[in-house]
Design an enzyme around this catalytic site. Structure first.
Site, PDB file in Angstrom:
ATOM      1  N   ARG A  93      37.652 -46.388  -3.564  1.00 62.35           N
ATOM      2  CA  ARG A  93      38.791 -47.074  -2.720  1.00 62.35           C
ATOM      3  C   ARG A  93      38.657 -48.370  -2.884  1.00 62.35           C
ATOM      4  NH1 ARG A  93      36.642 -44.640   2.933  1.00 62.35           N
ATOM      5  NH2 ARG A  93      34.655 -45.977   2.753  1.00 62.35           N
TER       6      ARG A  93
ATOM      7  N   LYS B 153      36.199 -38.683   9.421  1.00 58.53           N
ATOM      8  CA  LYS B 153      36.267 -38.400  10.975  1.00 58.53           C
ATOM      9  C   LYS B 153      37.123 -39.473  11.892  1.00 58.53           C
ATOM     10  CE  LYS B 153      31.660 -39.132  11.542  1.00 58.53           C
ATOM     11  NZ  LYS B 153      31.375 -39.297  10.212  1.00 58.53           N
TER      12      LYS B 153
ATOM     13  N   ARG C 141      23.472 -43.248   2.716  1.00 62.30           N
ATOM     14  CA  ARG C 141      23.977 -42.682   3.942  1.00 62.30           C
ATOM     15  C   ARG C 141      24.026 -41.255   4.270  1.00 62.30           C
ATOM     16  NH1 ARG C 141      29.742 -45.981   4.309  1.00 62.30           N
ATOM     17  NH2 ARG C 141      28.821 -48.148   4.529  1.00 62.30           N
TER      18      ARG C 141
ATOM     19  N   ARG D   2      35.198 -52.921  -0.341  1.00 63.03           N
ATOM     20  CA  ARG D   2      34.326 -52.924   0.764  1.00 63.03           C
ATOM     21  C   ARG D   2      32.938 -53.136  -0.015  1.00 63.03           C
ATOM     22  NH1 ARG D   2      34.742 -48.946   5.801  1.00 63.03           N
ATOM     23  NH2 ARG D   2      32.661 -49.162   5.547  1.00 63.03           N
TER      24      ARG D   2
ATOM     25  N   ARG E 253      23.494 -38.033  17.780  1.00 62.94           N
ATOM     26  CA  ARG E 253      22.870 -38.016  16.555  1.00 62.94           C
ATOM     27  C   ARG E 253      21.635 -36.981  16.546  1.00 62.94           C
ATOM     28  NH1 ARG E 253      24.939 -41.893  12.916  1.00 62.94           N
ATOM     29  NH2 ARG E 253      26.296 -43.262  13.905  1.00 62.94           N
TER      30      ARG E 253
END
Length: 214
Positions: free
Chosen positions: A126, A13, A171, A160, A87
């Site tokens: 990542r 997004k 999540r 991260r 949300r």
């Protein structure tokens, strides 16, 4: 044109919102960013939000709505991209009212549809150059010379701490439980346009452009 970008964390997004800002002059309204900016600036809404957060409580829908209203007024004449809001069903109804009060309507809800297992692989793999921030991936984009950044030649890389499978799946579960249920609200109004979020960044961008230009 006001749109919602909907999808779980890691769906892309933010990447697509930045492209729409750059290419179409739209304004990205991310509630998290707006709250932090309002608190830092000490605006009336920011002071209310700070008091709530300092008390360890969740910021109310009323405060978030006031914040979004302020930004809609400031961005009059520019299309808005809602990222991370709404949300809940209540927030969806509040957004409709905020837009109506300003003579605006929601054009599309663009849902980035992803495969959970593939998304976990995408996120957990990542890493970036610690010096210049160039992005890499264990599977899809390794440095041309192992251990050496293609861009600046640095040998330092970082990941991260929350890019791990447990956090990502938590999540995803939270997204399914709390945010995905607003989809029927918008589907009933024929506003939802699904896009394959697992496609390349360029292909996702092209699909979004096709929707906005239709």
């Amino acid at each position: 044109m006001d749109i919602i970008l909907l999808g779980p964390p890691g769906a892309g997004k933010g990447t697509q919102a930045k492209r729409l800002v750059a290419n179409r002059g739209m304004v990205q309204l991310s509630t998290g960013d707006m709250l932090r900016a309002a608190v830092k600036a000490g605006t009336p809404v920011g002071l209310k939000a700070k008091a709530v957060m300092d008390a360890g409580e969740l910021v109310s829908d009323a405060i978030v709505s006031a914040l979004i209203g302020e930004h809609l007024d400031a961005s009059a004449g520019k299309g808005a991209i809602f990222d991370g809001y709404p949300r809940t069903h209540a927030q969806a109804e509040a957004l409709e009212l905020l837009l109506a009060e300003r003579g605006r309507i929601l054009s599309y809800v663009i849902e980035l549809v992803v495969d959970e297992d593939a998304l976990v692989e995408r996120i957990t793999g990542r890493f970036t150059c610690a010096n210049c921030g160039a992005p890499y991936h264990d599977e899809f984009k390794r440095p041309q010379v192992d251990g050496l950044c293609d861009v600046c030649g640095s040998t330092e890389f970082k990941r991260r701490p929350d890019d791990n499978e447990e956090t990502v799946r938590t999540r995803m579960a939270e997204y399914r439980a709390k945010t995905a249920p607003i989809l029927p609200y918008y589907q009933q109004r024929d506003l939802v346009r699904p896009v394959d979020g697992m496609a390349s960044v360029a292909d996702v961008a092209a699909a979004i452009d096709a929707i906005l230009d239709s």
